[in-house]
Each structure stands twice: as C-alpha cells, then as structure tokens.
Design an enzyme around this catalytic site. Structure first.
Site, PDB file in Angstrom:
ATOM      1  N   HIS A 228      44.796  42.118  45.164  1.00 11.83           N
ATOM      2  CA  HIS A 228      44.855  41.913  46.618  1.00 11.83           C
ATOM      3  C   HIS A 228      43.764  40.948  47.111  1.00 11.83           C
ATOM      4  CE1 HIS A 228      42.118  45.321  46.351  1.00 11.83           C
ATOM      5  NE2 HIS A 228      43.091  46.219  46.295  1.00 11.83           N
TER       6      HIS A 228
ATOM      7  N   ARG B 297      28.033  28.575  52.217  1.00  6.79           N
ATOM      8  CA  ARG B 297      27.031  28.580  51.152  1.00  6.79           C
ATOM      9  C   ARG B 297      27.240  29.727  50.166  1.00  6.79           C
ATOM     10  NH1 ARG B 297      24.401  27.099  55.730  1.00  6.79           N
ATOM     11  NH2 ARG B 297      23.748  29.227  56.213  1.00  6.79           N
TER      12      ARG B 297
ATOM     13  N   HIS C 252      46.071  43.259  56.425  1.00  6.66           N
ATOM     14  CA  HIS C 252      45.122  43.015  55.344  1.00  6.66           C
ATOM     15  C   HIS C 252      44.665  41.561  55.301  1.00  6.66           C
ATOM     16  CE1 HIS C 252      46.470  46.923  53.815  1.00  6.66           C
ATOM     17  NE2 HIS C 252      45.439  46.895  52.987  1.00  6.66           N
TER      18      HIS C 252
ATOM     19  N   ASP D  23      51.078  47.160  47.695  1.00  5.31           N
ATOM     20  CA  ASP D  23      49.966  48.122  47.667  1.00  5.31           C
ATOM     21  C   ASP D  23      50.326  49.338  48.511  1.00  5.31           C
ATOM     22  OD1 ASP D  23      47.499  49.167  46.937  1.00  5.31           O
ATOM     23  OD2 ASP D  23      46.379  48.078  48.476  1.00  5.31           O
TER      24      ASP D  23
ATOM     25  N   LEU E  72      40.919  50.321  55.617  1.00  2.00           N
ATOM     26  CA  LEU E  72      42.335  50.201  55.294  1.00  2.00           C
ATOM     27  C   LEU E  72      42.630  50.959  54.007  1.00  2.00           C
ATOM     28  CD1 LEU E  72      42.946  46.431  56.075  1.00  2.00           C
ATOM     29  CD2 LEU E  72      43.968  48.351  57.275  1.00  2.00           C
TER      30      LEU E  72
ATOM     31  N   GLY F  52      45.394  51.200  51.538  1.00  2.26           N
ATOM     32  CA  GLY F  52      46.682  50.736  51.074  1.00  2.26           C
ATOM     33  C   GLY F  52      47.508  50.272  52.263  1.00  2.26           C
TER      34      GLY F  52
END
Length: 369
Positions: free
Chosen positions: A207, A218, A242, A264, A297, A299
């Site tokens: 994921h 940077r 997501h 997922d 989160l 899944g």
C-alpha cells in the site's frame, strides 16, 4: 460460449465478441447488440485482502471462502487472502487454512493463488492498524512460512534484523518481497530493492504511501525510491481516503503498469457503517471509512470495482483502469495465463454495465454470478 459487448482490450476499446470455454478461443471485433450497454473486462486480481462480508482470513477455511466469494461478486477472479500481525501460531494457522482452500479449490468462487503474508515481519514503529505482535524475520520463522507452500507475497520492513537473509530466502522461493510498514528512508529502501533484485526476486511495495514515510524535498522517503525504481511494483489502495487522487496520478504516471490496485479490505467490507474488528482490535466504520479508536485508518471497505470507478473519476482511461485491477497484478505475480482479453488466456471475465456496475463474473469459463 460467447460474450459480446464493448471489449476492454490491452490497447483499446472495441465492440465485438469473445468466444471461450475454459480459455479464450477467439476475439472478434465488429458491431454487436450489447455494444452500448455493457463492457467485457478481464477478471480482477486482488493481491492484498484481509476480509469482507463479516469474514477474515485469520478465521480459517470457511471465512476464507466467504470473503473470497464476496469479492468475486465485485469482479475479483483471483485473490490472495492476507494475514495480519498476530501471534505466530495464529499466522501459521491462517497460512495453513489458505493452503487448504487453495488445494481443495473453491467451487463457484475465485482462484486462490496463495497468501499474502502481511504480518508479522513489520516495524513495531510503523504498525498502522496492525496489532503489536511484530517480530523479526529470523531464519526459523521464514522457513516455517515457506514450508506451507502457499506464500506468494510477503510484506517486509527492510530495517529489521535478519531482513537481508529473509529477502534472499523469500526471493529464492519465488515469493514477491513487498516493502512496507517500515521506518526505512530513501537510501535503505534503495538498498533493499537492490538486494531483492540481486537475489533474483521481484520488488513490491505494500500500500504505497501508507505505513511508510512521506515525500519531502530533502527527505524523499521510501515511496520515492519505489516509484523511481524501474524494478519496483507497488500496491495502491484507491478508495480516495488512503491516497489522494493527485498522489495516485503521480504514482501512475511514474510507474505505469507497475502500479496495481488492491483493496486491503477488512471484514466490514460490504456490511455498511457500524462497529467491526481487525486483528482483534475494535474498528468503527463511518461514511465508508474504517478507523481504530485513535483515528488510524484500519484497512478499507473497498472493492476492486469501486477502485476502478474511482480511477475513471480521476481521469484514467478505461483501458488503463482495467490494467490497474487486472493485468498489472498478473504481471507482478508472474501469472502469464490471465489478466487480459487475449486468445489462449484463462476465460476470467467481468461484465459491467454503462455505470460500471458488475453484472456477471466468469471464472475459467464458468459463470459464477
């Protein structure tokens, strides 16, 4: 048997018909009765899915069959039931259950290609929604997992002790090594990619953008290393929660056919809003988003047909959207017998209407929905 409609071919859309038995025998272009009302796509492939319809991979044979059939109704014809980070004995029980279902087959269901071992070889400092049972991939645990004969993808944090020997062992066994749930930076991720390739393995990313460092000017982070590598493939959960659509477009532009959609999905997929569980943890699903009590989160409740619609809404062509849910995963897994409407390949089809809702699913020439 024959299906007709707008065929979603590897390089174009074309009205026509596909003739098949267990495999595709012929594809013919030309006007057909269903041209304007339905699309014929290759069957979807989900390489990372925990559950659905109230069932979870960790619960054994019956649950694996239930979640697999749920996702099949949304177009998935090949699936990799996925573990979560739990005590090692639980993980091994789940792998054995996937092996049992794969060996027995799943009549009226999708092909069970194998398992995705997402836990427990993950960083305890980047668990995401994984429960706190992370362990190092020492040779004994790796050997036990490989002995089941069912692991096809393993999520691995490259900074863990024993990671280098684990990479070599998994790669030698043909297991895709997917970098994820990691605190590794750009340089360490690049080194891991080189080790996987040197061992003859296939590089993945679990994921992309989630459970790994972000991209800064940077501090490019692991996602940059993975997207810039010509050898790397990457999963992406495109439920728009997501990953932002702009981040998806960036990854797709850089990676092309090396990017693949996964769900997922957890057990609450398909059940609507309300309480659920993931790996023994309480989860609340609200407005289609699954979260732990702390807001992490947990899944998703995504299905691959919804991911395809999200890609179309983000401006992706139907040809490319179909690849994101089918061909690209087949390529990643080395499944040369499926993933496209091409004569000689498996007759795995998804028939969708003009709104891209699933109407029929065919697995190896058999209609299953």
């Amino acid at each position: 048997m024959i299906l007709d409609g707008t065929l979603v071919l590897p390089d174009r859309l074309a009205p026509g018909r596909v003739t098949f038995d267990g495999a595709i025998r012929a594809i013919e272009s030309g006007p057909v009765a269903h041209e304007a009302t339905r699309y014929i796509l290759p069957g979807f492939i989900d390489t990372h899915v925990h559950g659905g319809d109230g069932a979870d991979t960790m619960e054994g044979v019956a649950a694996i069959g239930r979640l697999a059939r749920f996702h099949m109704a949304h177009g998935t014809t090949t699936i990799l039931p996925t573990t979560i980070t739990r005590p090692w004995s639980d993980v091994m029980d789940a792998l054995r259950a996937v092996a049992e279902v794969r060996h027995a087959g799943l009549p009226g269901g999708p092909a069970i290609h194998g398992a995705h071992l997402e836990g427990p070889f993950v960083s305890p400092h980047r668990l995401g929604a994984q429960p706190p049972f992370a362990i190092a991939p020492d040779p004994d645990h790796v050997a036990q997992a490989l002995a089941t004969g069912v692991v096809r993808v393993v999520t691995l944090a490259p900074e863990l002790e024993h990671a280098e020997t684990a990479i070599a062992a998994f790669a030698a066994a043909g297991v895709r090594v997917s970098i994820g749930h990691t605190v590794a930076g750009f340089e360490q991720t690049e080194q891991a990619i080189c080790r996987i390739c040197a061992a003859g393995g296939t590089v993945g990313a679990t994921h992309l953008f989630n459970a790994m460092g972000g991209i800064e000017g940077r501090r490019p982070g692991p996602a940059t290393a993975l997207m810039c590598s010509d050898a790397g493939h990457a999963e992406l959960i495109f439920d728009t929660h997501h990953v932002h659509p702009a981040s998806f477009r960036l990854a797709h532009r850089l990676m092309g056919e090396r990017l693949l959609f996964v769900t997922d999905a957890m057990r609450g997929a398909g059940l609507g809003d309300g309480p659920s569980q993931l790996g023994g943890q309480e989860v609340m699903i609200s407005e289609g988003i699954a979260r732990l009590p702390d807001g992490t989160l947990a899944g998703s409740v995504l299905t691959l047909d919804a991911a395809l619609r999200n890609a179309l809404a983000a401006g992706t062509s139907l040809v490319d959207a179909a690849k994101l849910v089918s061909h690209n995963a087949a390529r990643y897994l080395g499944l040369t017998d499926r993933g496209a409407l091409v004569p000689g390949l498996r007759a795995d089809f998804v028939v969708m209407d003009g709104d891209f809702t699933v109407r029929e699913v065919w697995v190896a020439g058999q209609r299953c929905t």
